[in-house]
Structure formats: C-alpha cells, structure tokens
Design a protein around this motif. Structure first.
Motif, PDB file in Angstrom:
ATOM      1  N   GLN A  79      62.502 148.980  27.090  1.00 16.09           N
ATOM      2  CA  GLN A  79      63.621 149.441  27.923  1.00 16.09           C
ATOM      3  C   GLN A  79      64.912 148.744  27.526  1.00 16.09           C
ATOM      4  O   GLN A  79      65.981 149.371  27.484  1.00 16.09           O
ATOM      5  CB  GLN A  79      63.318 149.180  29.393  1.00 16.09           C
ATOM      6  CG  GLN A  79      64.475 149.542  30.324  1.00 16.09           C
ATOM      7  CD  GLN A  79      64.123 149.346  31.783  1.00 16.09           C
ATOM      8  OE1 GLN A  79      63.824 150.299  32.498  1.00 16.09           O
ATOM      9  NE2 GLN A  79      64.156 148.101  32.243  1.00 16.09           N
ATOM     10  N   THR A  80      64.820 147.460  27.221  1.00 15.87           N
ATOM     11  CA  THR A  80      66.010 146.711  26.819  1.00 15.87           C
ATOM     12  C   THR A  80      66.576 147.268  25.519  1.00 15.87           C
ATOM     13  O   THR A  80      67.800 147.368  25.355  1.00 15.87           O
ATOM     14  CB  THR A  80      65.680 145.218  26.663  1.00 15.87           C
ATOM     15  OG1 THR A  80      65.048 144.742  27.862  1.00 15.87           O
ATOM     16  CG2 THR A  80      66.949 144.404  26.417  1.00 15.87           C
TER      17      THR A  80
ATOM     18  N   GLU B  96      63.237 146.323  38.858  1.00 14.89           N
ATOM     19  CA  GLU B  96      63.300 147.434  37.909  1.00 14.89           C
ATOM     20  C   GLU B  96      64.074 148.612  38.488  1.00 14.89           C
ATOM     21  O   GLU B  96      64.883 149.233  37.803  1.00 14.89           O
ATOM     22  CB  GLU B  96      61.882 147.863  37.515  1.00 14.89           C
ATOM     23  CG  GLU B  96      61.794 149.170  36.734  1.00 14.89           C
ATOM     24  CD  GLU B  96      62.535 149.153  35.406  1.00 14.89           C
ATOM     25  OE1 GLU B  96      62.816 150.247  34.880  1.00 14.89           O
ATOM     26  OE2 GLU B  96      62.846 148.054  34.886  1.00 14.89           O
TER      27      GLU B  96
ATOM     28  N   LEU C 295      59.204 146.650  29.321  1.00 11.85           N
ATOM     29  CA  LEU C 295      60.528 146.108  29.652  1.00 11.85           C
ATOM     30  C   LEU C 295      61.314 145.767  28.388  1.00 11.85           C
ATOM     31  O   LEU C 295      62.535 145.960  28.327  1.00 11.85           O
ATOM     32  CB  LEU C 295      60.384 144.872  30.542  1.00 11.85           C
ATOM     33  CG  LEU C 295      59.963 145.158  31.989  1.00 11.85           C
ATOM     34  CD1 LEU C 295      59.411 143.904  32.644  1.00 11.85           C
ATOM     35  CD2 LEU C 295      61.131 145.716  32.800  1.00 11.85           C
TER      36      LEU C 295
ATOM     37  N   SER D 242      66.241 142.979  32.637  1.00 11.38           N
ATOM     38  CA  SER D 242      65.064 143.605  32.044  1.00 11.38           C
ATOM     39  C   SER D 242      64.322 142.648  31.126  1.00 11.38           C
ATOM     40  O   SER D 242      63.089 142.536  31.198  1.00 11.38           O
ATOM     41  CB  SER D 242      65.491 144.854  31.261  1.00 11.38           C
ATOM     42  OG  SER D 242      64.387 145.498  30.663  1.00 11.38           O
TER      43      SER D 242
ATOM     44  N   THR E  29      59.163 152.956  31.857  1.00  9.20           N
ATOM     45  CA  THR E  29      59.155 151.560  32.308  1.00  9.20           C
ATOM     46  C   THR E  29      59.050 151.474  33.823  1.00  9.20           C
ATOM     47  O   THR E  29      58.298 150.637  34.354  1.00  9.20           O
ATOM     48  CB  THR E  29      60.407 150.829  31.806  1.00  9.20           C
ATOM     49  OG1 THR E  29      60.446 150.907  30.375  1.00  9.20           O
ATOM     50  CG2 THR E  29      60.385 149.361  32.223  1.00  9.20           C
TER      51      THR E  29
END
Length: 418
Positions: free
Chosen positions: A393-394, A304, A390, A267, A350
């Motif tokens: 998301q991480t 993804e 992203l 990611s 995401t």
C-alpha cells in the motif's frame, strides 16, 4: 465482556467513486477538504470522549459491574474516531507534538496503580512502580512531587517523569488500564479483568485507595476531553490564526506532500513497523497497542481506515452521516485513470487484509496477542501477510504521489527494514 463495537467494520466499506463536484478538483480544494476531514474526525473524537467522560462520572458515583461494562464500551467507541485521526499525525508537526499526551504506549502501568510484583517494565525506570494512586507524594532523586490532589494538570505533568518515555500518566491507554487492569493472560485468551470493586469506597474497596483511583480516572477523562477540544479547534474553519489557516496558506505542493507523507508513514513505519513488526518479532504482548483491553485488532483496522479516508476524501461520522469531497484519488484519476484503478485496488486489498485481524479476533477468537505467540505459525503468517500488504500500500501511495507531481516522498520507516 466482549470487545464489540456498535459500528460494524463492514459499515465503513465505501467505494472510491469520484467526488460529486462537477469538474476535476484543484489541489487547493483537495487540501481544504483534508482539513475538513481532520476537523470532523477530531470533533467525533471529542464527542465520543465526552460520552466516555459521562459514563465514567455515572460509574464513579455508583460503581457496579454493569456500570464498568458501560464505561468499557464507551472507551471502545471513543477509539473508533481517534484511531482514524492518526493519519494526520505524520506530516503535521502540531499533531505529532501533541498526540503523546493522548496515545503514548507502551506504558509502565505501575506508575499509575497496583501491578503484579513480577510485571515487566523498562529497566532503570524510577517511576515504574511509583503507584501514584497509592501515594500522595513521589520521590524521584532529590525531588519530591506533591500528588495529594489528583488533577488533570498533575497527571499531565507526570508524563515522562524521571526522563522515561514509558512513564505515561495520561491518555487513552492510561484510562484503558484503569478500566481493564493488567492483562495477565500473556498470549493466552483473555483481556484484563479489573473488578468494579476497585472503585467502591469503604470496607468494600478492593486493592485500596478506591477514592484516589476514581479521582484519577475522572481527571484523566477531563484531560482527554480538553486536549481533543484544543485539536478540534486547530482544524476549525471558523477559528482565526489556527493550524488549518497555516496549512491552507502554504503551497499546494506542501499541503499534498503532508497528506501523502502522513498516509505513507502511518502505513509503513508506524502500523506495519511499530505496531505489528515489533510485537511479532519479539512475541511481545507488552508491545501490543491496546494491550489491556485486547482491542488491538480494531485499533489497527481504524488506523488503516484513516489512511483510506484521506485518499478517498470520505469519512463515515459517528452519527452515521458521510463527509465527502475533493480527494487525492480524484487528482490521480484526472492524471491517469488506469493507474488510479490499480492504486484503488491496492488500497481495498490492504483494507480487507487488515480486516482479517478483526475477523480473527471477533469470529475465530484469535486476538492479536495470540497471533504473535511463539509457535503460532498461522497467526504469524496472518500478521506477516498484513505487514506485506501495508508495504505494498505504501508503494501505491508513493506511486500516487509521483502521478500528481510529489516526488521523493520518503515515508517514515521508523528505522524498520521491509
């Protein structure tokens, strides 16, 4: 030919419902299902690579424009499961050590075949214009390499020849180049336009050495299939002493860490960093992932999707069936339902944001190489928004890790600052 996949992106949108098992899963069950997912993905990658190999053989036997189009479509289809496999690369050294032979990029394509005289390549790379297809031998320093017969073994031996990582002789991108040729459009519309006549023998052959070009394409396809067969077996439940067994013999904490580290590193450092940030900051089509075919938007999307697959424990297979089972999401929800809902929301945001790259390409005609062009403010904004999503998301992945007791995850940033 447009880069249309027969599996629509929307078909991969499935929810985060808990697995169907009656009780909350154990950590070991989640890790075992992770191995099942890996096996299924690599199996699909092998199946689609074999379909590509079949189309290549048919095409080489009787080259035609329609035949080349079919091979290209088979290549695009083969990318779908493989890109979803890259989430297994980070955290599992056996995958990371192996994947360069299949997916290394960017490459100095002049190593393989003819190129424009002014093409950009890595400075100091002795092999950048070697043109293996045109030359039955290669002189590198004091060493002369015999290339009179092009085999999978010969191609494998030429990866990083001369000490340059840009010398990529095998894998998906070498095959991509042999199918599409160079993309000479820069940041303008259009992909590579290699003619099928590059594979005709006799007087109709264009750009010379059509027999060797066909031999190279077939050998590269065979090597790809062989490599995928090997990795598929590493995750199989009916094979003794393979990597799956090693993983399952490790502690549950180690297995969960590998899962979460792989998700976070793909990611952040790889997808947000190497595959988007680098190309955007340099406005460089040379750093575009599927640069010859203009398939980069799908490449990013399926990367993804692979991350989402591991978190949800769900994978849509090439035959249309869905593999599902105990997941990280189940573990998180068992500990903290409200946090799990927020993490779920971030994953879906995401996934939808990366899908905007697909919408831009397939519906608006703005492909990734155009989005990163100098002066394309809207394109830059879209890519930057995707990078930020992203990154967020991480952070959600790290939160999920903390909830289930995996601290100091430290996903790989690939030395990028976000």
């Amino acid at each position: 030919m447009q880069n249309k996949l027969t599996i629509a992106v929307s078909a991969l949108c499935f929810g985060f419902s808990s697995s169907s098992i009656a009780a909350s899963p154990s950590e070991k069950q989640v890790i075992a299902h992770y191995a099942d997912l890996a096996h299924a993905v690599y199996q699909d990658a092998r199946i689609t690579a074999q379909a590509l190999q079949t189309e290549i053989k048919t095409f080489i036997d009787q080259p035609s424009k329609n035949g080349l189009d079919k091979v290209k479509q088979a290549w695009l289809q083969a990318r779908v499961p493989y890109q979803q496999s890259e989430v297994f690369r980070f955290g599992n050294a056996i995958v990371d050590d192996w994947e360069g032979q299949l997916n290394a990029w960017p490459l100095d394509e002049g190593l393989i075949d003819y190129v424009e005289t002014d093409y950009q390549y890595e400075l100091g790379n002795e092999g950048a214009k070697a043109n293996i297809i045109a030359n039955p031998s290669l002189q590198l320093g004091a060493e002369t390499l015999d290339l009179s017969t092009i085999t999978p073994e010969v191609i494998a031996s030429l990866n990083e020849v001369g000490g340059s990582e840009a010398n990529v002789a095998s894998g998906y991108h070498a095959i991509e180049f042999l199918l599409w040729g160079q993309d000479l459009n820069g940041t303008n519309s259009g992909a590579g336009e290699r003619a099928y006549t590059d594979y005709l023998n006799g007087d109709q052959c264009t750009n010379g050495n059509c027999d060797r070009r066909g031999a190279y394409l077939e050998a590269a396809a065979q090597l790809l299939v062989d490599d995928l067969k090997w990795m598929e077996q590493q995750w199989a439940s009916d094979v003794q002493n393979n990597y799956r067994q090693t993983l399952l013999d490790e502690s549950a904490q180690q297995g969960l860490r590998k899962m979460l580290f792989g998700m976070g590193s793909l990611s952040l450092g790889e997808l947000a960093g190497e595959r988007m940030k680098v190309a955007l900051e340099a406005n460089s089509t040379e750093d575009e992932h599927d640069c010859f075919s203009d398939n980069t938007h799908n490449s990013h999307y399926y990367n993804e999707q692979g991350i989402v697959n591991v978190y949800t424990g769900r994978y849509l297979r090439q035959d249309g069936s869905t593999l599902s089972g105990p997941s990280l999401h189940d573990l998180v929800a068992d500990k903290n339902t409200s946090a799990a809902a927020k993490i779920e929301q971030q994953f879906e945001q995401t996934r939808q944001q990366v899908n905007q790259l697909v919408v831009s390409a397939e519906s608006k005609g703005q492909y990734f190489d155009q989005l990163i062009a100098v002066g394309n403010k809207q394109g830059h904004a879209l890519v930057n928004k995707t990078i930020l999503s992203l990154v967020n998301q991480t952070a959600a992945i790290e939160q999920a890790a903390n909830i289930i007791g995996i601290t100091s995850l430290n996903p790989d940033t690939a030395d990028h600052e976000f």
